[in-house]
Design a protein around this motif. Structure first.
Motif: not given
Length: 310
Positions: A108-110, A245, A248-249, A310
């Motif tokens: 999830r982008g983090r 991007q 998110g992974k 996504s």
């Protein structure tokens, strides 16, 4: 109802359910103890909150909430059941990301939980979310009928366990070591367990809480099965050609690890055809259930499943 209006309604409901799910999860994952609990260790709770809050489409809660809503049921108990299902999904992501499993650094982008905390905290956070899910569905505020609560508990256990999500993950890991090409039949079975089982459970749990009759349950089960299969094929396609991007992974990891996917088994053109056919199967199932315009948002959910980025 025009197609544009239905899409707009779906988008609004997806956002609304995601926000309600986030708020309920936040409320459930607070430091104060429930009766019978002795303490809620701060770091463990922080890791559980990190895993469960702040991201995701919340598609599984959405499907449960919207299926119950098909029968006119909208209350806090439905949202609690939806959050229990989402906790199981989040636990599975935490454990899937571990080095011993899919070994991912980004979700999830983090940073994944084991990167933001450590591996032990990630394992325990997953354990805590899984166990808490059953606490929630078994507790009286979820439904005033103990038989319904027992049914929901059994449904979650079967969908998440040996013959469902966990079993599917085991088959997925075993398949990585195979030297022969993955057969489409094996891939479909594995994906029906690993991914499809929780998505189907969301629909069937909503139908159970809403009081669906036998014919309606059968139609919704067909819908949930087809939608779950379509979701995973779409995921495989996104991994093969999606933007990292936007996802998110990390993209492209399925091919790198010899993952059992329908893209690998069929090729991209046939996988796209399969994805679209499954979405149509889901929509036809709703038509067979004779839900009419009430099912417009669930129809759009099937379309969203194959069109998402996504």
């Amino acid at each position: 109802m025009t197609a544009d209006f239905a899409r707009d309604q779906f988008a609004a409901r997806l956002i609304a359910v995601a926000e309600a799910t986030e708020a309920m999860l936040d409320s459930l994952l607070q430091p104060h103890c429930l009766p019978g609990e002795k303490d809620r260790p701060t770091r463990l709770l922080d890791a559980m909150r990190y895993a469960a809050l702040g991201g995701g489409k919340r598609l599984r809660p959405f499907l449960l909430v919207e299926t119950a809503r098909l029968f006119g049921l909208e209350d806090e108990g439905v949202l609690r059941a939806a959050c229990a299902l989402e906790m199981i999904h989040c636990y599975s992501l935490v454990h899937d990301d571990l080095p011993a499993m899919d070994d991912d650094d980004l979700r999830r982008g983090r940073p994944t939980v084991h990167k933001a905390f450590d591996e032990a905290a990630a394992i325990l956070a997953g354990d805590g979310l899984l166990t808490y899910a059953f606490d929630i569905v078994a507790d009286a505020p979820t439904h005033d009928d103990p038989t319904v609560r027992a049914d929901l508990t059994l449904m979650l256990a079967r969908a998440a366990g040996l013959g469902g999500m966990v079993g599917g993950q085991a088959l997925d890991l075993e398949a990585e070591g195979r030297k022969t090409p993955h057969e489409a039949g094996f891939v479909a079975l594995m994906q029906a367990m690993k991914t499809g089982a929780l998505l189907l459970c969301a629909v069937e749990a909503g139908a159970r809480m809403g009081g669906a009759d036998a014919k309606q349950k059968a139609a919704l089960s067909r819908y949930g099965s087809a939608l779950g299969a379509a979701f995973q094929v779409a995921d495989d396609i996104l991994d093969a050609e999606g933007d990292e991007q936007a996802l998110g992974k990390r993209a492209g990891k399925d091919a790198d690890r010899n993952k059992a996917t329908l893209v690998a088994a069929l090729g991209l053109p046939e996988a796209r055809k399969k994805r679209d056919a499954l979405a149509q199967q889901a929509i036809h199932a709703l038509e067979d259930g004779r839900f009419g315009a009430r099912a417009a948002i669930l129809v759009e959910a099937a379309r969203f499943t194959v069109n998402r980025k996504s």
